[in-house]
Design an enzyme around this catalytic site. Structure first.
Site, short mmCIF file in Angstrom:
data_model
loop_
_atom_site.label_atom_id
_atom_site.label_comp_id
_atom_site.label_asym_id
_atom_site.label_seq_id
_atom_site.Cartn_x
_atom_site.Cartn_y
_atom_site.Cartn_z
N HIS A 49 -7.92 41.05 -56.48
CA HIS A 49 -9.00 41.05 -57.56
C HIS A 49 -10.25 40.61 -56.89
O HIS A 49 -10.34 40.12 -55.80
CB HIS A 49 -8.43 39.98 -58.68
CG HIS A 49 -7.75 40.76 -59.73
ND1 HIS A 49 -7.86 41.68 -60.69
CD2 HIS A 49 -6.26 40.40 -60.02
CE1 HIS A 49 -7.07 42.31 -61.14
NE2 HIS A 49 -5.94 41.63 -60.85
N ASP A 72 -16.61 42.95 -58.14
CA ASP A 72 -16.37 44.23 -59.00
C ASP A 72 -17.71 44.92 -59.39
O ASP A 72 -17.67 46.00 -59.30
CB ASP A 72 -15.80 43.63 -60.20
CG ASP A 72 -14.37 43.39 -60.08
OD1 ASP A 72 -13.74 43.31 -58.85
OD2 ASP A 72 -13.76 42.94 -61.03
#
Length: 401
Positions: A148, A178
């Site tokens: 992540h 991200d």
């Protein structure tokens, strides 16, 4: 050039570009949102009955839509397609034959194993631009590793100097990897489309979020290359090492952000705080930073935040409020520039949306409407591919769409 996008005429920069979005969650969702804002016809290809995970991530709006999906899914159409079935894979092949761009965020190799990876699709459509956003890239020892945003920041070295020596590293509030990966995906699309103009061929674009973060190290990487010394926690020019560049707590418990790096700004900072000019010599003096910081903390703690904002309103001292999102969404600059505007959801409730970046004077983009319901455009898209109503009904009965 005026082109139809989802039934509407647009002259936006990417008008006429069709994008297949097989991604989930933030990186790909942000990438294709930006493309949709700039006029691309984005079709989300989603799993029947489930869809993009962002669709059911809480909290939800009063109208029942996930707030995350309401933000990321604007202006996109939705088709459901079960890629575990041969019929579903054929639908994707047919879609790719007519598409300009495909964006996916699976672990490397997933679509290849399903028989609808880049090699297959580029044979069907040599002009296809295929963008694969992943954590660690399509090659290297971490190809199959789960991750992540915080993991990518960790591997890239960015977390090592984000924080303070007394607390250790801490993760930023924004998902940097991200979002950077999503924006890098947009850059990949634009670059590959421009190359296609010259060559007539698309290409595979490998977007690694870890790579992107390492690219963002930029000047930090340059300093390390020159000195061999890694940046430290809270000790560098822009991460807490200088008192003139930091965050200070005010009397009401709120904060101001100070960025008085240059001498002229620092002089205005001292004047606004009522501190003597003798402190100007401490500006960049490393030995004096703890004492200077203590003086600034002491003075800022004597007045509420908004009073300090008023005091510095007409001074070039680089002092700004640390707004929460309630304040940021009402900020006059954001409102005047259209970076925040109020929209109405189907139930009549107000939903504040963010504006479009970047701004074009001749062919501006525009934020799209409400996201389509899961599979809401399946019949229309399949009909465009030549499927009859009877064939579509059969596909639905078989769980393909």
């Amino acid at each position: 050039m005026e082109t139809e996008k989802g039934g509407q005429v647009t002259n936006a920069p990417l008008a006429g570009i069709r994008v297949l979005d097989l991604s989930r969650l933030l990186p790909g969702g942000y990438c294709t949102m930006l493309l949709a804002d700039l006029g691309a016809d984005v079709i989300k290809v989603e799993e029947p009955g489930r869809g993009d995970y962002a669709r059911w991530t809480p909290p939800h709006t009063p109208s029942g839509e996930s707030a995350a999906h309401e933000a990321l899914g604007r202006g996109k159409r939705s088709l459901t397609c079960n890629l575990r079935t041969e019929e579903g894979r054929q639908i994707l092949r047919d879609l790719a034959a007519r598409a300009d761009v495909l964006v996916e965020s699976f672990r490397p190799g997933v679509l290849d194993r399903l028989g609808v990876g880049y090699r297959v699709l580029q044979e069907i459509n040599p002009g296809l631009v295929y963008v694969a956003i992943s954590g660690y890239g399509q090659t290297g020892p971490y190809v199959t590793k789960a991750g992540h945003d915080i993991n990518y920041l960790g591997y890239a070295g960015a977390l090592s100097f984000s924080g303070h020596e007394t607390t250790g590293p801490w993760q930023p509030g924004l998902q940097i990897g991200d979002l950077a990966g999503g924006m890098s995906g947009v850059i990949a699309v634009l670059g590959a489309l421009r190359a296609r103009d010259a060559t007539g061929r698309g290409q595979f674009c490998d977007v690694s979020m870890t790579d992107v973060i390492m690219s963002w190290l930029s000047i930090h990487a340059g300093v390390f290359a020159a000195t061999g010394v890694p940046p430290g926690l809270g000790s560098e020019t822009l991460n807490g090492g200088l008192a003139c560049y930091g965050v200070y707590r005010c009397a009401d418990g709120r904060y101001v952000a100070v960025g008085a790096l240059e001498q002229q700004f620092f002089a205005e900072l001292l004047a606004g705080l009522g501190l003597g000019e003798d402190l100007r010599a401490w500006h960049l003096d490393g030995a004096r930073q703890p004492e200077l910081r203590a003086r600034l903390e002491e003075v800022f703690a004597t007045k509420p935040r908004d009073e300090w904002v008023r005091i510095f309103a007409d001074r070039d001292a680089c002092v700004a409020p640390v707004n929460d999102l309630t304040e940021a969404f009402q900020d006059p600059n954001a409102r005047e520039r259209g970076m925040v505007f109020d929209d109405r959801l189907p139930d009549g409730s107000v939903f504040s949306r963010l504006g479009v970046i970047p701004r074009f004077t001749g062919t501006p983009g525009s934020p799209g409407g409400h996201p389509s319901p899961l599979g809401g455009d399946t019949d229309t898209v399949l009909a465009d591919l030549g499927r009859t109503a009877e064939q579509i009904a059969a596909l639905r009965d078989a769980g393909v769409v």
